[in-house]
Design a protein around this motif. Sequence first.
Motif, short mmCIF file in Angstrom:
data_model
loop_
_atom_site.label_atom_id
_atom_site.label_comp_id
_atom_site.label_asym_id
_atom_site.label_seq_id
_atom_site.Cartn_x
_atom_site.Cartn_y
_atom_site.Cartn_z
N UNK A 1 0.81 -1.23 0.00
CA UNK A 1 0.00 0.00 0.00
C UNK A 1 0.84 1.27 0.00
N UNK A 2 2.15 1.15 0.13
CA UNK A 2 3.02 2.32 0.16
C UNK A 2 3.19 2.85 -1.26
N UNK A 3 2.83 4.10 -1.51
CA UNK A 3 3.04 4.65 -2.87
C UNK A 3 4.52 4.87 -3.13
N UNK A 4 4.91 4.74 -4.37
CA UNK A 4 6.32 4.92 -4.72
C UNK A 4 6.48 5.34 -6.16
N UNK A 5 7.54 6.05 -6.43
CA UNK A 5 7.84 6.51 -7.79
C UNK A 5 9.13 5.93 -8.34
N UNK A 6 9.96 5.34 -7.46
CA UNK A 6 11.24 4.76 -7.92
C UNK A 6 10.99 3.28 -8.25
N UNK A 7 10.68 3.01 -9.51
CA UNK A 7 10.32 1.66 -9.94
C UNK A 7 11.60 0.88 -10.24
N UNK B 1 8.98 7.43 1.98
CA UNK B 1 8.40 8.20 0.88
C UNK B 1 8.68 9.67 1.13
N UNK B 2 9.68 10.26 0.52
CA UNK B 2 10.68 9.63 -0.36
C UNK B 2 11.72 8.87 0.46
N UNK B 3 12.46 7.97 -0.17
CA UNK B 3 13.47 7.21 0.58
C UNK B 3 14.57 8.11 1.13
N UNK B 4 14.84 7.94 2.41
CA UNK B 4 15.91 8.70 3.07
C UNK B 4 16.83 7.73 3.79
N UNK B 5 18.10 8.08 3.81
CA UNK B 5 19.08 7.24 4.50
C UNK B 5 18.88 7.35 6.00
#
Length: 382
Positions: free
Chosen positions: A93-99, A338-342
Amino acid sequence: MPSGRPDDADVAERLRRAQIHPGAWWLWSLALGTAATRTTNPLLLALLIAVSAYVVAARRPDTPWARSYDAFVKLALAVIVIRLFFAVALGSPIPGTHVLVTLPEIPLPDWAQGIRLGGRVTVESLLFAFYDGLRLATMLICVGAANALASPSRLLKSLPGALYEMGVAVVVALTFAPHLIADVRRLRAARRLRGRPDRGIRGIAQVGLPVLEGALERSVALAAAMDARGYGRTAQVPVAVRRTTAALTLTGLLGVCAGTYGLLTADGGTYGLPVLLLGLLAALAGLWLGGRRSPRTRYRPDPWGPRAWLVAGSGLAVAAATVLARSADPAALNPGVVPPTAPELPLWPAAAILLGLLPAFVTPAPASARDARERSRHDPFR
């Protein structure tokens, strides 16, 4: 003339007092597991795993039930793999843009809305699944540390009388896995010595029957021992005492649930802690009265000494510091996906987790093989 050697009673008493109360080990491990539930930061979770692993490596005794820690670690790794597999195969269910990759999607009927097979696999969904699986894996490893450090039979002796029957069932369930693992290792080693295969479907099938036979033999022996010791026997208590026990226990459990809910909600912070404490007191009073129905004695009960307080206190300090850190800085303990962070390592929560290493330095070293033989010779009921 006296020979200067300690008699049997002195040796048995010295060996008994050198051991840490099993309840302290369970409180320590459950507190570490509680700390793991409050964070998804992989650095903090890895630190919790490292702390528990170091203490287990330093203080694990040489007993069959202590070897179950490896099985819990493998189970934790399997949990992470399965969680990632579900995220890839069933979506997230987590939306994401980095496919990362797009899998062939299988169309499902209308009644299966919200579920998909295949489709896009994003970095955000994999990160979320990994963090979630790592948190559950950390909790499993903490429980495995308790199984490796605390003797189940000694823990059963420390339970109140009202929980004795339930405790027997839990102890039997907890000791099943270590005995099963020990039987599998013993039979595989015997097959290797005979030059027979111990891997593959054939090896597993030929090992499974002796393992099942050993489990059935232990079950029959356990049932006979429980019957000989009067398991299930209850004493006659007045009706008023039984009703008071039931009322206190039920009221205490309701108070614990209401207090816990109050602590977890924003509006219940004023009444949560008082209701929780009152519920705990009522439940303890109910357990004390309920223990009158279970007449039994304890042979050499384990003392709760200063070292046990240090072991339990170190774990509780880790849990309390993690809860406070999440309230003060939730972003540090739950890095965003979302967005991915370190993820970053927060300093004072990490320093608080290092307090969990205290049992490795304040508890005595595990007994050697000679001490184990002395304990079995002087204290056969151990």
